[in-house]
Design a protein around this motif. Structure first.
Motif, PDB file in Angstrom:
ATOM      1  N   ALA A   9       0.835  -1.197   0.000  1.00 25.57           N
ATOM      2  CA  ALA A   9       0.000   0.000   0.000  1.00 25.57           C
ATOM      3  C   ALA A   9       0.869   1.245   0.000  1.00 25.57           C
ATOM      4  O   ALA A   9       1.928   1.292   0.623  1.00 25.57           O
ATOM      5  CB  ALA A   9      -0.901   0.000   1.231  1.00 25.57           C
ATOM      6  N   LEU A  10       0.423   2.277  -0.718  1.00 27.69           N
ATOM      7  CA  LEU A  10       1.171   3.528  -0.783  1.00 27.69           C
ATOM      8  C   LEU A  10       1.207   4.214   0.559  1.00 27.69           C
ATOM      9  O   LEU A  10       0.214   4.232   1.300  1.00 27.69           O
ATOM     10  CB  LEU A  10       0.522   4.473  -1.806  1.00 27.69           C
ATOM     11  CG  LEU A  10       0.801   4.224  -3.285  1.00 27.69           C
ATOM     12  CD1 LEU A  10      -0.024   5.195  -4.120  1.00 27.69           C
ATOM     13  CD2 LEU A  10       2.272   4.382  -3.588  1.00 27.69           C
ATOM     14  N   ARG A  11       2.336   4.766   0.879  1.00 25.18           N
ATOM     15  CA  ARG A  11       2.491   5.581   2.084  1.00 25.18           C
ATOM     16  C   ARG A  11       2.909   6.977   1.634  1.00 25.18           C
ATOM     17  O   ARG A  11       3.990   7.186   1.099  1.00 25.18           O
ATOM     18  CB  ARG A  11       3.553   4.990   3.010  1.00 25.18           C
ATOM     19  CG  ARG A  11       3.357   3.514   3.322  1.00 25.18           C
ATOM     20  CD  ARG A  11       2.102   3.262   4.104  1.00 25.18           C
ATOM     21  NE  ARG A  11       2.219   3.784   5.454  1.00 25.18           N
ATOM     22  CZ  ARG A  11       1.257   3.739   6.362  1.00 25.18           C
ATOM     23  NH1 ARG A  11       0.078   3.232   6.047  1.00 25.18           N
ATOM     24  NH2 ARG A  11       1.457   4.219   7.579  1.00 25.18           N
ATOM     25  N   ALA A  62      -3.632  -4.085  -9.254  1.00 27.36           N
ATOM     26  CA  ALA A  62      -4.222  -5.270  -8.645  1.00 27.36           C
ATOM     27  C   ALA A  62      -3.439  -5.678  -7.400  1.00 27.36           C
ATOM     28  O   ALA A  62      -2.214  -5.528  -7.348  1.00 27.36           O
ATOM     29  CB  ALA A  62      -4.234  -6.418  -9.651  1.00 27.36           C
ATOM     30  N   PRO A  63      -4.135  -6.216  -6.374  1.00 27.34           N
ATOM     31  CA  PRO A  63      -3.452  -6.649  -5.153  1.00 27.34           C
ATOM     32  C   PRO A  63      -2.320  -7.639  -5.408  1.00 27.34           C
ATOM     33  O   PRO A  63      -1.305  -7.636  -4.714  1.00 27.34           O
ATOM     34  CB  PRO A  63      -4.586  -7.271  -4.328  1.00 27.34           C
ATOM     35  CG  PRO A  63      -5.821  -6.581  -4.823  1.00 27.34           C
ATOM     36  CD  PRO A  63      -5.603  -6.352  -6.279  1.00 27.34           C
ATOM     37  N   SER A  64      -2.484  -8.518  -6.443  1.00 27.46           N
ATOM     38  CA  SER A  64      -1.438  -9.516  -6.716  1.00 27.46           C
ATOM     39  C   SER A  64      -0.129  -8.848  -7.123  1.00 27.46           C
ATOM     40  O   SER A  64       0.960  -9.338  -6.812  1.00 27.46           O
ATOM     41  CB  SER A  64      -1.902 -10.476  -7.820  1.00 27.46           C
ATOM     42  OG  SER A  64      -2.203  -9.751  -9.011  1.00 27.46           O
ATOM     43  N   ALA A  66       9.105  -6.652  -8.088  1.00 26.45           N
ATOM     44  CA  ALA A  66       9.539  -6.450  -9.471  1.00 26.45           C
ATOM     45  C   ALA A  66       8.351  -6.144 -10.368  1.00 26.45           C
ATOM     46  O   ALA A  66       8.411  -5.235 -11.214  1.00 26.45           O
ATOM     47  CB  ALA A  66      10.281  -7.685  -9.970  1.00 26.45           C
ATOM     48  N   ALA A  67       7.247  -6.895 -10.195  1.00 25.82           N
ATOM     49  CA  ALA A  67       6.056  -6.655 -11.010  1.00 25.82           C
ATOM     50  C   ALA A  67       5.456  -5.286 -10.699  1.00 25.82           C
ATOM     51  O   ALA A  67       4.982  -4.580 -11.599  1.00 25.82           O
ATOM     52  CB  ALA A  67       5.029  -7.753 -10.762  1.00 25.82           C
ATOM     53  N   PHE A  68       5.474  -4.909  -9.406  1.00 28.77           N
ATOM     54  CA  PHE A  68       4.969  -3.600  -9.003  1.00 28.77           C
ATOM     55  C   PHE A  68       5.784  -2.486  -9.668  1.00 28.77           C
ATOM     56  O   PHE A  68       5.235  -1.515 -10.198  1.00 28.77           O
ATOM     57  CB  PHE A  68       5.045  -3.469  -7.476  1.00 28.77           C
ATOM     58  CG  PHE A  68       4.407  -2.225  -6.932  1.00 28.77           C
ATOM     59  CD1 PHE A  68       3.098  -2.231  -6.477  1.00 28.77           C
ATOM     60  CD2 PHE A  68       5.114  -1.032  -6.869  1.00 28.77           C
ATOM     61  CE1 PHE A  68       2.504  -1.082  -5.979  1.00 28.77           C
ATOM     62  CE2 PHE A  68       4.546   0.127  -6.373  1.00 28.77           C
ATOM     63  CZ  PHE A  68       3.224   0.094  -5.930  1.00 28.77           C
ATOM     64  N   ALA A  69       7.105  -2.630  -9.674  1.00 27.43           N
ATOM     65  CA  ALA A  69       7.976  -1.629 -10.283  1.00 27.43           C
ATOM     66  C   ALA A  69       7.747  -1.531 -11.791  1.00 27.43           C
ATOM     67  O   ALA A  69       7.692  -0.429 -12.359  1.00 27.43           O
ATOM     68  CB  ALA A  69       9.436  -1.950  -9.993  1.00 27.43           C
ATOM     69  N   ASP A  70       7.573  -2.686 -12.455  1.00 23.24           N
ATOM     70  CA  ASP A  70       7.316  -2.676 -13.905  1.00 23.24           C
ATOM     71  C   ASP A  70       6.014  -1.969 -14.215  1.00 23.24           C
ATOM     72  O   ASP A  70       5.929  -1.173 -15.165  1.00 23.24           O
ATOM     73  CB  ASP A  70       7.281  -4.107 -14.441  1.00 23.24           C
ATOM     74  CG  ASP A  70       8.665  -4.737 -14.526  1.00 23.24           C
ATOM     75  OD1 ASP A  70       9.659  -3.981 -14.493  1.00 23.24           O
ATOM     76  OD2 ASP A  70       8.747  -5.980 -14.604  1.00 23.24           O
TER      77      ASP A  70
END
Length: 549
Positions: free
Chosen positions: A474-476, A510-512, A518-522
């Motif tokens: 989650a973003l902070r 998406a939560p996943s 790595a997927a979040f950064a991409d």
């Protein structure tokens, strides 16, 4: 390469179809010889690079069969790659005393300098690297001890001219050894691999002694400070300028490290022994303007050269201003025009009178014009001419000129494999070639990812998104976007709009994706790229920095 393994072959890897980066291979029955290993300057088409090198990968893979690297002369476009590329070659180096002295000084700047074995060959000397029998032939050029190289194998002889000219008054160094060239021609020459730089120029290249006389007449007529820039390796020109300075009653200061290095190398090899003591850079200000001559590096507008720093008024000791003179005593290497004009324009803005060849007689070329080419053809009488050392217009012009003089020609490009067969030389294969870039202390491919990213940043900019997330993804806080050169014109409201849209995109992931860094950064990178492209109409290099809290 199988067809040429048993035979005598020539493979240019640099310097054929371009100015600079001269790097040539000769092969015979599976053994190899390298001739010269130079560097080149980047042009406007590659603004992300500055110094270019030929890629030695082809011969590096066979370095156990590489017998040696033979140097024709001490110009940067023939030796400037040695200190950076030798670790890939790891072979002995063969050079005349002056070239060896210059190379040693360059190698002292790298960690492996003690590993390089340099064999000193006297000008005009002969040596064996079986199956090659080699002989230097003295040639005149704009640096001492330039040598053509006669390469003889059981299949015949090829003459590699190196850089040369005919000049009966070279000031320093030997005149071209016409008797040796005629003797070689009498024995028969399969082909001459020939300097093409001035193949488009009619007549004769001119004499260095005439430039000396011109400087001796010109300098006494000038007042104010005088700065002359030329190639540091042109020892004859340096000597002429120093002598003219003495006649004009001027003390000489050397400004630029390469000048000091080349003069020290020249003195080690027996040249410039009678020059006066030079004014140290930190004492330049103590000499009256009308009694001072600055000999300066930077004739090609190199950004970090002494002349460029003088023009920008950033040099610590050397200063030029209203009424002073700056003389450019060198040819413009193709690709360097913009850099040279920039330096000259900066000087002119400071009130400096800029003097170039054509306005005054301050330069002659070190390469042969057409009358000199014709004379060499008659001395050597090769069966074929293979033009090299020049852009395609130079090569094709020399090919046409040689045909006019009754000699067959073969036009080749970097990577072509030329077999010297019974029916004359022919291109029978090709090998990979490429360009490397000096990037600080490392060497990287010109076409690789590092330079591609640099070029993209140069034209489209770079955008960095910074954000913090917790262990659940989650973003902070609010993401921050920085984009030097892209967002400076935006006001605070517009910047917030960028960052808010980026925040909304991240919160919609998406939560996943949030559980996979790595997927979040991409996903964050792709989303930021879309936002910037939509709002600015550009495709900059995009990166994200994620801090886990």
């Amino acid at each position: 390469m199988d067809e040429a393994e048993a035979g005598f072959i020539f493979v240019p890897l640099g310097g054929t179809g371009e100015i600079g980066m001269n790097f040539n291979l000769y092969g015979c029955d599976g053994k190899w010889l390298a001739v010269d290993c130079g560097m080149g300057f980047s042009g406007p088409e590659t603004p992300e690079a500055e110094i270019l090198l030929p890629d030695p990968a082809f011969i590096a893979q066979q370095r156990e069969d590489l017998l040696g690297l033979v140097i024709t002369h001490a110009h940067e476009d023939h030796i400037g790659g040695i200190a950076r590329l030798w670790p890939q070659l790891r072979c002995p180096v063969y050079a005349t005393p002056f070239a060896a002295a210059v190379i040693r000084r360059k190698l002292q700047e790298v960690s492996f300098h003690r590993e390089v074995k340099i064999h000193i060959i006297p000008p005009g000397g002969a040596f064996e690297l079986a199956p090659f029998s080699l002989r230097y032939i003295r040639m005149t050029h704009s640096t001492p001890e330039a040598q053509a190289l006669a390469i003889t194998t059981s299949y015949g002889t090829v003459l590699h001219t190196g850089d040369w000219k005919f000049d009966n008054g070279p000031v320093i160094g030997d005149v071209t050894d016409e008797a040796a060239l005629r003797e070689l021609g009498d024995k028969g020459v399969l082909a001459m691999v020939s300097d093409s730089t001035n193949a488009m120029v009619e007549g004769h290249s001119g004499s260095e002694s005439d430039v000396k006389k011109s400087f001796e007449a010109l300098l006494p007529e000038l007042d104010g400070r005088i700065a002359v820039t030329c190639f540091a390796s042109n020892v004859a020109r340096v000597a002429s300028i120093i002598a003219a300075g003495e006649i004009a009653g001027r003390h000489v200061a050397l400004v630029g490290r390469s000048l000091n290095n080349y003069i020290a190398a020249a003195q080690e090899a027996g040249y410039l022994r009678d020059v006066p003591d030079f004014v140290p850079e930190d004492e330049i200000g103590a000499i009256p303007d009308d009694n001072l001559l600055l000999l300066v590096t930077g004739s090609q507008g190199e950004p970090r050269s002494a002349m460029a720093r003088i023009a920008a008024d950033t040099h610590r000791y050397a200063v030029l201003g209203e009424g002073d003179k700056a003389i450019f005593s060198a040819r413009t290497i193709p690709g360097n025009e913009r850099a040279i004009f920039t330096v000259q324009d900066q000087l002119a803005r400071r009130g400096v009178e800029v003097i170039v060849d054509g306005e005054e007689f301050v330069h002659v070329s070190g390469h042969p014009a057409r009358e000199e080419l014709r004379k060499l053809y008659k001395l050597v009488r090769p069966k074929y001419i293979i033009p090299t050392h020049g852009e395609w217009r130079h090569l094709s012009t020399q090919a046409a000129f040689a045909k006019e003089n009754g000699i067959e020609t073969l036009l080749v490009e970097n990577g072509d494999v030329v077999l010297f067969g019974g029916n004359g030389p022919a291109v029978v294969d090709s090998v990979p070639t490429g360009r490397l870039v000096v990037d600080g202390e490392r060497i990287v491919p010109l076409k690789g990812g590092v330079l591609a990213a640099r070029k993209r940043m140069l034209f489209n900019g770079v955008v960095v998104g910074s954000l913090a997330i917790d262990s659940r993804g989650a973003l902070r806080g609010t993401p921050q976007i920085s984009a030097p050169g892209l967002l400076e014109e935006l006001d605070a409201r517009q910047r917030r709009a960028f960052e808010e849209e980026f925040q909304e995109l991240l919160e919609d992931l998406a939560p996943s994706l949030r559980q996979d860094e790595a997927a979040f950064a991409d996903a964050a990178r792709a989303g930021l790229r879309r936002i910037v492209g939509k709002k600015l109409g550009k495709r900059p290099l995009v990166e994200v920095h994620i801090l886990q809290v």
